[in-house]
Design an enzyme around this catalytic site. Structure first.
Site, short mmCIF file in Angstrom:
data_model
loop_
_atom_site.label_atom_id
_atom_site.label_comp_id
_atom_site.label_asym_id
_atom_site.label_seq_id
_atom_site.Cartn_x
_atom_site.Cartn_y
_atom_site.Cartn_z
N HIS A 178 12.83 0.59 5.84
CA HIS A 178 13.88 1.27 5.18
C HIS A 178 14.44 0.70 4.06
O HIS A 178 14.75 1.24 2.83
CB HIS A 178 14.85 2.01 6.02
CG HIS A 178 14.43 2.76 7.00
ND1 HIS A 178 15.12 3.45 8.13
CD2 HIS A 178 13.60 3.88 6.55
CE1 HIS A 178 14.33 4.38 8.48
NE2 HIS A 178 13.41 4.65 7.86
N GLU A 197 -20.30 8.67 -4.30
CA GLU A 197 -19.90 7.29 -3.94
C GLU A 197 -21.25 6.60 -3.43
O GLU A 197 -20.78 5.43 -2.34
CB GLU A 197 -18.72 7.67 -2.95
CG GLU A 197 -18.90 8.45 -1.93
CD GLU A 197 -17.60 8.70 -0.89
OE1 GLU A 197 -16.68 7.68 -1.01
OE2 GLU A 197 -17.51 9.50 -0.29
N ASP A 215 -16.37 3.12 -2.60
CA ASP A 215 -17.41 3.15 -1.79
C ASP A 215 -18.75 2.94 -2.73
O ASP A 215 -19.76 2.16 -2.26
CB ASP A 215 -17.66 4.39 -0.90
CG ASP A 215 -16.90 4.35 0.32
OD1 ASP A 215 -17.02 3.30 0.86
OD2 ASP A 215 -16.18 5.19 0.63
N CYS A 250 -11.85 9.45 -8.46
CA CYS A 250 -10.59 9.12 -7.64
C CYS A 250 -10.81 7.79 -6.89
O CYS A 250 -9.93 7.51 -6.06
CB CYS A 250 -10.94 10.33 -6.48
SG CYS A 250 -12.09 10.50 -5.50
#
Ligand code: PEP
Ligand code: MG
Length: 568
Positions: free
Chosen positions: A186, A428, A452, A499
């Site tokens: 936190h 990938e 990957d 991505c």
């Protein structure tokens, strides 16, 4: 230089104020007058509630509702019968209020701190915060008033509790250093929300520094300097100025289109793991979701999520994104991603084994559940399906057949969905890359998974430190593969995105512009940085650089040239 955990970016330079922990000492006596002890306890609870409510309200106004929820959680905890009720019972049995509070809180702290889940462990530190606050009230101990520290203060504490953080006046606190806490604690969340540089988990810092010592807090790198030498200090003063300038420049990219220096638009999407992250993507000005790693939905529970549970999550993300693309990757299990209840058997080579689309096509019943949930969610936004780890065209065909079956069923049952829902795949693996031209005839879009792709192209386990020196997207082999994939996708007229982490790498971006990538999907916090770098490169400049890069033989030469040519 002392190392810690980089919890909130930026550089803070200032004068230390150590928040000392009071000894919460009391005598655990047997009480005679149970009634008045009970009243003392009830009054303390009331005072705690009033103070916490006030702090939560203050945080809501100054920081935001999400952060206020942390303190509101304390109120919920203390009013829970298993806490205050239990304490009351112990007092009725003759224990003093302090020992009742301590015993019950310690019991919960012990229970939560043993749990594997980081969120549950965080609960333990919340209860500890409640315990300390209650004991202070009962013992009449007053804390340092953090709200009154002078401008340019570096707060040093064992842990920065939400109740302490609520008193921080952002303009006066230049940095935070604590002995405990990680990136998701936190204190880290609140420091980031307040945009105060913070380094956490610095061992023994409260006992090794004193008030008024000078400190540098580098929350980006996770390092701290105490009473630094003159040259370190002057370097950091310059670094801080540059950081502030850069942040201001980046803010200028908020709400802007993502365009190259010569005006070509590209899409800048975000990678997310949960529907809540979609909110973050919107806050960070992401233009869509390029990768929703659906496995997190499966990891966060102890059972296979039902069609309705999955549908709710995908629909939530689609609605949050308000018509922007949401590319949902179907379950990418196996390799380094284990989901215990699926009972996937141990393999000699898990990265080369029964994972991702291979596992899904081998377990069609549960794959059907996921695909149905995604197709249903497509009625609520621009949802797309993405298949991970494909190596041959039959895998895409098999998934498309399943989707066609679902569409037929939905048509018969009048269930709404987007009839044009796209089915794309991640590229990938070297296999997919080599036949990208064939894949492009079957897939509606490509997204290059460089994490990957690098692992499989270089034959290096992405988590093995001994071979990490080979794990680089800038290896000539990986770059050629990326270029080839983009060219095949472009020639077939389908969009090609990326991505993997490389999409946000400032050194990689000019090469991707040159190769013709049209969609970059990055961590939400990197949206503005990526947009800024994209804006600095024209196609002609990027092409000239890429031509030189592709003529080089080694990764080291390539990285050196890219660093030299970088446009900061
Ligand atoms: C990738 O492999 O590049 C990717 C984006 O997927 P993950 O990191 O989830 O394997
Ligand atoms: Mg991957």
């Amino acid at each position: 230089m002392i190392n810690g955990i980089a919890a909130s970016r930026g550089i803070g330079i200032g004068s230390i104020c150590v928040i000392k922990e009071h000894e919460l000492k009391y005598e655990a006596v047997k009480v005679e007058d149970v009634e008045s002890e009970k009243k003392r306890f009830d009054d303390a609870i009331e005072q705690f509630k009033a103070e916490t409510m006030e702090m939560a309200e203050d945080i809501r106004k100054r920081i935001g509702p999400k952060e206020a929820e942390i303190l509101e959680g304390h109120l919920v905890m203390i009013t829970d019968p298993s806490m205050s009720g239990e304490m009351g019972k112990m007092i009725a049995a003759g224990q003093c209020a302090e020992s009742a509070v301590e015993a019950v809180c310690d019991m919960f702290i012990g229970m939560f701190s043993k749990m594997d889940d980081e969120m549950m462990r965080q609960r333990a530190s919340d209860i500890s915060d409640v315990k300390v606050s209650l004991l202070k009230i009962l013992l009449g101990i007053e804390d340092v008033d953090i709200s009154k520290v002078a401008p340019g203060t570096i707060l040093v504490a064992r842990d920065l509790t939400p109740s302490m953080t609520s008193q921080i006046v952002k303009e006066n606190v230049a940095g935070i250093i604590t002995e405990v806490g990680g990136k998701t604690s936190h204190s880290a969340i609140l420091a980031r929300a307040l945009e105060i540089p913070a380094v956490l988990s610095v061992p023994d810092i409260t006992s090794t520094v004193k008030d008024k010592d000078t400190a540098i807090v580098d929350g980006t790198e996770g390092v701290v300097y105490i009473n630094p030498e003159g040259d370190v200090l002057s370097q950091y003063i310059i670094k801080r100025e540059e950081y502030i300038k850069k942040q201001a420049e980046l803010q200028g990219f908020m709400g802007k289109e993502t365009v190259t220096a010569d005006g070509k638009s590209v899409e800048l999407f975000c990678n997310i793991g949960t529907p809540k992250d979609a909110k973050k993507a919107m806050e960070c000005d992401g233009e869509g979701i390029g990768l929703f790693r659906s496995e997190f939905l499966f990891m966060d529970t102890n059972h296979l999520p039902t069609e309705d549970e999955q549908f709710a999550a995908y629909k939530e993300a689609a609605e949050i994104m308000q018509g922007r693309a949401v590319i949902i990757r179907t379950l990418d299990v196996g390799g380094d991603k284990d989901i215990p209840y699926l009972n996937i058997k141990k393999e000699e080579n898990p990265f080369l084994g029964y994972r991702a689309v291979r596992y899904c096509l081998g377990n069609k019943d549960s794959y059907m559940v996921q695909l149905r949930a995604i197709v249903r969610a497509s009625a609520f936004g621009k949802v797309k399906i993405m298949i991970p780890l494909v190596t041959c065209v039959e895998e895409i065909r098999a998934v498309k057949e399943m989707v066609a079956e679902i569409k037929k069923d939905f048509d018969e049952k009048n269930i709404a969905y987007d009839k044009d829902i796209e089915v794309g795949c991640m590229i990938e693996t070297p296999a997919a890359s080599l036949i990208a031209d064939i894949m492009a005839k079957e897939a509606d879009f490509f997204s290059i998974g460089t994490n990957d792709l690098t692992q499989y192209t270089m034959s290096v386990d992405r988590g093995n430190a001994d071979v990490a020196y080979l794990y680089s997207t800038f290896q000539p082999s990986v770059l050629r593969s990326i270029k080839h994939i983009i060219e095949c996708g472009t020639a077939a007229g389908i969009p090609v995105g990326m991505c993997g982490e490389a999409a946000a790498d400032p050194l990689m971006i000019p090469l991707l512009i040159s190769f013709g990538l049209t969609e970059f999907s990055v961590n939400p916090v990197l949206v503005l940085t990526a947009r800024c770098i994209i804006s600095k490169w024209s196609k002609a400049d990027a092409d000239a650089l890429a031509a030189k890069v592709l003529s080089l033989d080694t990764e080291a030469e390539i990285v050196a040239l890219l660093k030299e040519s970088a446009k900061e």
